[in-house]
Write a protein that holds these residues in place. Structure first.
Motif, PDB file in Angstrom:
ATOM      1  N   LEU A  46      -4.755  -7.322  -3.735  1.00  0.00           N
ATOM      2  CA  LEU A  46      -4.115  -6.014  -3.677  1.00  0.00           C
ATOM      3  C   LEU A  46      -3.150  -5.973  -2.509  1.00  0.00           C
ATOM      4  O   LEU A  46      -3.435  -6.517  -1.434  1.00  0.00           O
ATOM      5  N   GLU A  47      -2.010  -5.326  -2.749  1.00  0.00           N
ATOM      6  CA  GLU A  47      -1.096  -5.067  -1.645  1.00  0.00           C
ATOM      7  C   GLU A  47      -1.745  -4.073  -0.693  1.00  0.00           C
ATOM      8  O   GLU A  47      -2.728  -3.402  -1.041  1.00  0.00           O
ATOM      9  N   ALA A  48      -1.178  -3.963   0.500  1.00  0.00           N
ATOM     10  CA  ALA A  48      -1.772  -3.089   1.517  1.00  0.00           C
ATOM     11  C   ALA A  48      -1.882  -1.651   1.026  1.00  0.00           C
ATOM     12  O   ALA A  48      -2.913  -0.990   1.214  1.00  0.00           O
ATOM     13  N   TRP A  49      -0.818  -1.162   0.351  1.00  0.00           N
ATOM     14  CA  TRP A  49      -0.844   0.225  -0.116  1.00  0.00           C
ATOM     15  C   TRP A  49      -1.855   0.412  -1.243  1.00  0.00           C
ATOM     16  O   TRP A  49      -2.491   1.482  -1.356  1.00  0.00           O
ATOM     17  N   GLU A  50      -2.043  -0.630  -2.057  1.00  0.00           N
ATOM     18  CA  GLU A  50      -3.033  -0.554  -3.131  1.00  0.00           C
ATOM     19  C   GLU A  50      -4.440  -0.529  -2.557  1.00  0.00           C
ATOM     20  O   GLU A  50      -5.312   0.213  -3.028  1.00  0.00           O
ATOM     21  N   ARG A  51      -4.674  -1.351  -1.531  1.00  0.00           N
ATOM     22  CA  ARG A  51      -6.001  -1.384  -0.911  1.00  0.00           C
ATOM     23  C   ARG A  51      -6.317  -0.061  -0.225  1.00  0.00           C
ATOM     24  O   ARG A  51      -7.447   0.430  -0.287  1.00  0.00           O
ATOM     25  N   ALA A  52      -5.285   0.550   0.381  1.00  0.00           N
ATOM     26  CA  ALA A  52      -5.495   1.841   1.044  1.00  0.00           C
ATOM     27  C   ALA A  52      -5.906   2.900   0.022  1.00  0.00           C
ATOM     28  O   ALA A  52      -6.810   3.709   0.279  1.00  0.00           O
ATOM     29  N   ARG A  53      -5.261   2.890  -1.147  1.00  0.00           N
ATOM     30  CA  ARG A  53      -5.618   3.852  -2.190  1.00  0.00           C
ATOM     31  C   ARG A  53      -7.008   3.553  -2.752  1.00  0.00           C
ATOM     32  O   ARG A  53      -7.768   4.472  -3.084  1.00  0.00           O
ATOM     33  N   ALA A  54      -7.336   2.272  -2.873  1.00  0.00           N
ATOM     34  CA  ALA A  54      -8.647   1.901  -3.399  1.00  0.00           C
ATOM     35  C   ALA A  54      -9.766   2.339  -2.461  1.00  0.00           C
ATOM     36  O   ALA A  54     -10.888   2.637  -2.897  1.00  0.00           O
ATOM     37  N   GLU A  55      -9.470   2.393  -1.177  1.00  0.00           N
ATOM     38  CA  GLU A  55     -10.472   2.780  -0.189  1.00  0.00           C
ATOM     39  C   GLU A  55     -10.453   4.278   0.100  1.00  0.00           C
ATOM     40  O   GLU A  55     -11.255   4.771   0.892  1.00  0.00           O
ATOM     41  N   GLY A  56      -9.557   5.023  -0.552  1.00  0.00           N
ATOM     42  CA  GLY A  56      -9.440   6.456  -0.308  1.00  0.00           C
ATOM     43  C   GLY A  56     -10.670   7.228  -0.740  1.00  0.00           C
ATOM     44  O   GLY A  56     -11.391   6.825  -1.657  1.00  0.00           O
ATOM     45  N   VAL A  57     -10.899   8.373  -0.075  1.00  0.00           N
ATOM     46  CA  VAL A  57     -12.083   9.189  -0.389  1.00  0.00           C
ATOM     47  C   VAL A  57     -11.707  10.613  -0.811  1.00  0.00           C
ATOM     48  O   VAL A  57     -12.562  11.354  -1.305  1.00  0.00           O
ATOM     49  N   VAL A  58     -10.441  11.001  -0.618  1.00  0.00           N
ATOM     50  CA  VAL A  58      -9.992  12.324  -1.073  1.00  0.00           C
ATOM     51  C   VAL A  58      -8.696  12.141  -1.862  1.00  0.00           C
ATOM     52  O   VAL A  58      -8.050  11.095  -1.804  1.00  0.00           O
ATOM     53  N   ALA A  59      -8.317  13.187  -2.582  1.00  0.00           N
ATOM     54  CA  ALA A  59      -7.174  13.105  -3.490  1.00  0.00           C
ATOM     55  C   ALA A  59      -5.903  12.640  -2.794  1.00  0.00           C
ATOM     56  O   ALA A  59      -5.137  11.841  -3.342  1.00  0.00           O
TER      57      ALA A  59
END
Length: 239
Positions: free
Chosen positions: A75-88
């Motif tokens: 995953l690209e960095a931005w994809e990993r950040a979204r995958a680890e997100g906890v709120v909308a």
């Protein structure tokens, strides 16, 4: 011609979430309402993004597979950040790609194709949410009855727009496929007819069997143009 607008096709009772809505509440909203995505609204009721099932599933795909049968996806960095997100706000696709209620099906379909999205929040002049339109909503225009398509072509295109005599051109419609028969003045009219009929809501395809006079070529029976005959006659007189 009257094209159905996005305002007529959209769903008005929209399930939405806020920027601070937790992951599990988003998943519950999708499940409870039987939808595959929800717009994310700011405090002013304006769409700022969209969260879909695919966005939520990214979290599961980003976890280690304890069975060892599948490798962890890159995953690209931005994809990993979204995958680890906890709120909308951390999970959503942003910015929200929106439509206007006055748009036609063609305009909305083109935007969906260009942006590779399956739905569009519909907003007013102040960008506040009015509804949402999906691919399935746009496809509803193809449920239009053949009789309604035939009536619009005969009344609005053949009679009102092109002012053709009722006996000049007829249109047959079956399963959304339009067949034009008859005679017109020139080839240009054929092209106009095909374009106009193709733009009618619910039309799948248009074919024609239209007669028209051949285009003038300026050739005489001998194969010479009138200008060529004049020049030849002039040379003969000079000799």
């Amino acid at each position: 011609m009257d094209h159905r607008s996005i305002g007529e096709l959209m769903t008005r009772d929209v399930v939405s979430v806020r920027l601070d809505t937790p992951f599990k509440e988003i998943a519950r909203a999708l499940a409870d309402h039987g939808v595959s995505a929800v717009p994310v609204l700011d405090d002013g009721g304006r769409p700022v993004g969209v969260v879909s099932e695919a966005d939520l599933l990214r979290k599961a795909a980003n976890r280690s597979d304890m069975s060892g049968r599948t490798p962890l996806p890159h995953l690209e960095a931005w994809e990993r950040a979204r995958a680890e997100g906890v709120v909308a706000a951390e999970i959503m696709y942003a910015p929200a790609i929106c439509a206007q209620p006055r748009w036609t099906v063609v305009e909305a379909a083109r935007l969906m194709a260009e942006q590779h999205v399956k739905r569009l929040p519909v907003v007013d002049e102040t960008d506040k949410l009015l509804g949402i339109v999906s691919r399935s909503d746009l496809l509803r225009v193809f449920l239009r009855r053949d009789s309604a398509i035939h009536e619009e072509i005969s009344r609005d295109i053949l009679t009102r727009t092109l002012r053709l005599a009722p006996s000049a051109v007829t249109a047959d419609v079956e399963q959304g496929q339009v067949s034009l028969h008859g005679a017109v003045d020139d080839e240009h009219t054929v092209a106009v007819l095909l374009r106009l009929c193709g733009s009618v809501d619910g039309v799948v395809a248009v074919s024609e069997d239209l007669r028209h006079p051949p285009a003038a070529t300026g050739l005489t029976e001998t194969g010479l143009t009138e200008t060529g005959l004049t020049e030849t006659a002039g040379r003969r007189r000079a000799s």
